[in-house]
Design a protein around this motif. Structure first.
Motif, mmCIF file in Angstrom:
data_model
loop_
_atom_site.group_PDB
_atom_site.id
_atom_site.type_symbol
_atom_site.label_atom_id
_atom_site.label_comp_id
_atom_site.label_asym_id
_atom_site.label_seq_id
_atom_site.Cartn_x
_atom_site.Cartn_y
_atom_site.Cartn_z
ATOM 1 N N TYR A 13 19.215 32.073 11.604
ATOM 2 C CA TYR A 13 20.075 31.580 12.670
ATOM 3 C C TYR A 13 21.026 30.536 12.111
ATOM 4 O O TYR A 13 20.615 29.624 11.398
ATOM 5 C CB TYR A 13 19.245 30.955 13.799
ATOM 6 C CG TYR A 13 20.106 30.510 14.951
ATOM 7 C CD1 TYR A 13 20.413 31.384 15.972
ATOM 8 C CD2 TYR A 13 20.648 29.231 14.985
ATOM 9 C CE1 TYR A 13 21.237 30.999 17.023
ATOM 10 C CE2 TYR A 13 21.467 28.826 16.025
ATOM 11 C CZ TYR A 13 21.754 29.715 17.041
ATOM 12 O OH TYR A 13 22.575 29.330 18.067
ATOM 13 N N GLY A 16 26.559 28.741 16.237
ATOM 14 C CA GLY A 16 27.735 29.505 16.612
ATOM 15 C C GLY A 16 27.578 31.003 16.515
ATOM 16 O O GLY A 16 28.524 31.743 16.729
ATOM 17 N N GLY A 17 26.368 31.466 16.207
ATOM 18 C CA GLY A 17 26.129 32.902 16.097
ATOM 19 C C GLY A 17 26.266 33.621 17.435
ATOM 20 O O GLY A 17 26.258 32.994 18.495
ATOM 21 N N ASN A 18 26.385 34.943 17.388
ATOM 22 C CA ASN A 18 26.571 35.750 18.582
ATOM 23 C C ASN A 18 25.235 36.305 19.063
ATOM 24 O O ASN A 18 24.835 37.404 18.683
ATOM 25 C CB ASN A 18 27.559 36.892 18.304
ATOM 26 C CG ASN A 18 27.896 37.685 19.544
ATOM 27 O OD1 ASN A 18 27.284 37.515 20.601
ATOM 28 N ND2 ASN A 18 28.862 38.564 19.411
ATOM 29 N N ALA A 20 24.496 37.256 22.083
ATOM 30 C CA ALA A 20 24.681 38.365 23.025
ATOM 31 C C ALA A 20 24.586 39.701 22.297
ATOM 32 O O ALA A 20 23.944 40.636 22.786
ATOM 33 C CB ALA A 20 26.013 38.230 23.750
ATOM 34 N N ALA A 21 25.191 39.798 21.141
ATOM 35 C CA ALA A 21 25.139 41.041 20.367
ATOM 36 C C ALA A 21 23.708 41.342 19.932
ATOM 37 O O ALA A 21 23.256 42.487 19.997
ATOM 38 C CB ALA A 21 26.060 40.940 19.157
ATOM 39 N N TYR A 22 22.984 40.317 19.497
ATOM 40 C CA TYR A 22 21.588 40.536 19.082
ATOM 41 C C TYR A 22 20.739 40.949 20.272
ATOM 42 O O TYR A 22 19.946 41.886 20.186
ATOM 43 C CB TYR A 22 21.023 39.279 18.407
ATOM 44 C CG TYR A 22 19.679 39.554 17.762
ATOM 45 C CD1 TYR A 22 19.618 40.086 16.482
ATOM 46 C CD2 TYR A 22 18.493 39.338 18.443
ATOM 47 C CE1 TYR A 22 18.402 40.381 15.888
ATOM 48 C CE2 TYR A 22 17.273 39.631 17.863
ATOM 49 C CZ TYR A 22 17.237 40.149 16.585
ATOM 50 O OH TYR A 22 16.024 40.453 16.014
#
Length: 140
Positions: A13, A16-18, A20-22
């Motif tokens: 992690y 600022g990671g996405n 929602a996509a995961y």
């Protein structure tokens, strides 16, 4: 035969990671929960504090999906106290980046690591780690 639900046990992690996509992909693989580990950069997990702080906050928003782990700079003499604070803030385990002989150079049997292992015992938390039975020379 029904597919057994899964827990993904090793996803890195970064702030600022996405998510929602995961989260969208999780059901496709029957993943119910994910253990996220905050991961900084070379050398010695640089910047992990920012990633860990955000992860611990995000995990509070998605407790049914995220199991947050802490990480530290194992060479930091304050690592046991940093770990304890992270656990008090919701971390449920520790991901050690030491043991990656080509990335981090704190030996797993050093006094600093022994202090960290003692804190892990006191906190009664699991530890994820990579180890290598060989010493990989550092690249220049």
């Amino acid at each position: 035969m029904a597919e057994i639900p899964k827990i993904s046990t090793h996803e890195h992690y970064r702030a600022g990671g996405n998510l929602a996509a995961y989260f969208e992909v999780m059901p496709r693989f029957n993943i119910q929960k994910v253990i996220f580990v905050p991961t900084g950069g070379r050398p010695d997990n640089r910047g992990y504090e920012k990633h860990m702080a955000e992860l611990l906050q995000v995990a509070k928003e998605y407790p049914e999906r995220i199991i947050p782990y802490a990480s530290v700079d194992e060479a930091d003499a304050n690592a046991p106290q940093i770990l304890e604070a992270a656990v008090k803030n919701g971390a449920r385990g520790l991901k050690l980046l030491g043991g990656h002989p080509n990335l981090y150079d704190e030996p797993l049997n050093s006094p600093k690591m022994m202090a960290l292992f003692k804190k892990v015992q006191e906190l009664k938390i699991p530890v994820l780690m990579h180890i290598s039975p060989i010493k990989i020379p550092k690249q220049l």
